[in-house]
Design a protein around this motif. Sequence first.
Motif, PDB file in Angstrom:
ATOM      1  N   TYR A  43       0.707  -1.100   0.090  1.00 28.30           N
ATOM      2  CA  TYR A  43      -0.091  -0.113   0.112  1.00 28.30           C
ATOM      3  C   TYR A  43       0.957   1.311  -0.029  1.00 28.30           C
ATOM      4  CZ  TYR A  43      -4.159   2.452   0.402  1.00 28.30           C
ATOM      5  OH  TYR A  43      -5.481   3.196   0.240  1.00 28.30           O
ATOM      6  N   GLN A  44       2.096   1.256  -0.881  1.00 34.72           N
ATOM      7  CA  GLN A  44       2.498   2.454  -0.912  1.00 34.72           C
ATOM      8  C   GLN A  44       2.612   2.771  -2.596  1.00 34.72           C
ATOM      9  OE1 GLN A  44       6.685   1.016  -0.048  1.00 34.72           O
ATOM     10  NE2 GLN A  44       6.633   1.672   1.990  1.00 34.72           N
ATOM     11  N   PRO A  45       2.192   4.133  -2.838  1.00 31.00           N
ATOM     12  CA  PRO A  45       1.986   4.724  -4.079  1.00 31.00           C
ATOM     13  C   PRO A  45       3.203   4.296  -5.005  1.00 31.00           C
ATOM     14  CG  PRO A  45       2.419   6.494  -2.504  1.00 31.00           C
ATOM     15  CD  PRO A  45       2.264   5.195  -1.832  1.00 31.00           C
ATOM     16  N   VAL A  46       2.762   3.905  -6.330  1.00 36.62           N
ATOM     17  CA  VAL A  46       3.764   3.499  -7.317  1.00 36.62           C
ATOM     18  C   VAL A  46       3.574   4.445  -8.756  1.00 36.62           C
ATOM     19  CG1 VAL A  46       4.459   1.398  -6.402  1.00 36.62           C
ATOM     20  CG2 VAL A  46       2.673   1.700  -7.994  1.00 36.62           C
ATOM     21  N   PHE A  47       2.199   4.939  -8.576  1.00 33.16           N
ATOM     22  CA  PHE A  47       2.032   5.749  -9.757  1.00 33.16           C
ATOM     23  C   PHE A  47       0.900   6.698  -9.330  1.00 33.16           C
ATOM     24  CE2 PHE A  47      -0.718   6.175 -13.908  1.00 33.16           C
ATOM     25  CZ  PHE A  47      -0.007   6.765 -14.154  1.00 33.16           C
ATOM     26  N   SER A  48       1.506   8.229  -9.589  1.00 33.44           N
ATOM     27  CA  SER A  48       0.743   9.202  -8.700  1.00 33.44           C
ATOM     28  C   SER A  48       1.080  10.486  -9.459  1.00 33.44           C
ATOM     29  CB  SER A  48       1.019   9.507  -7.407  1.00 33.44           C
ATOM     30  OG  SER A  48       2.726  10.001  -7.508  1.00 33.44           O
TER      31      SER A  48
END
Length: 318
Positions: free
Chosen positions: A211-216
């Motif tokens: 649950y870490q952003p890889v696309f933002s």
Amino acid sequence: MFNLKFKYIIVALTILIKVKTVYSQSPSNSHFFLNLINENPANVSINNERLIAFNYRNQLPRLASNYVNYGFFYSQPLLIKNSSVGFLLNNDVQGSGIINNFSSSAIYGYKVKMASRSFIHFGLQASFFQKSYNFSGLDLEDSNEVLSKENVLYSDFSAGIKFVLNNLYFGGAIQHATPPLVLQGYNYTNNLRTYLLETGIEIPIKYNSVYQPVFSISPSLLLKYEGGHQLIQFGSSLKRNPVELGIWLRQDFIFNYDALVFSFAFFQPKFNFVYSYDVKPPWLMNYFQNSGAHEVTFLIKMEYNKKRKLRAIKCPKN
């Protein structure tokens, strides 16, 4: 007759030196979205690790008398709870060294935790400046005419505040908040008081398995006002780890467009690399053929290990 590339510089300097007061703008960075501490002193307390950064900016590179800025900063947390310190060096070279403005700054930051991922950051900055004028590089019609060198030493203070609420941030700063304390030379290098507002948000689009952003996507906005000069830079970046691409538009408050800024960033656990290129908007290309600016920032991240107190281990009861 003066060399053409220096003609307008000397005319302006001659007029300004006669009135003994020159108000000079501070150098600006296109990489404001990196949370550089030379924009807002409150940024010094945002990171929980040691940072070393090098910044290089070459404005109007196609002209012989261009503007080049070299920057270095170091920051780290303190053992004192919620405090951080930073050190900033800047060398702004104008007109191929005819005007040189060197500054060194010490910065103290403090943060207050409001919630799990929400903080208020405060920053205070004390700066020392050395501005020098070197006219030896000018070609004069009268070879017997000598223009003397000038050096001015002065100092001032800046302050900033920043709110970080999860993925949203907004803040403000006052640069050159106090009148400069002139230590040597004429008082014709007064830095104009600068007001700065900034805001931005990271909007996650895709997460990984932990649950870490890889696309933002990260839209942001910077407003600056300095002695009648206004600057608005706004735009957005699209990040897909470890690469980020961005596009920004810079203008003033009455929609006089200055530049389009294209940025490329490469992020790694131990370092960040960012490159940007400023170019005139297409509808102004016919009027500003030699415009543009290159800017590079290289940031090194080092883990900060706090000293922990050794405590005695209680002996288990039999």
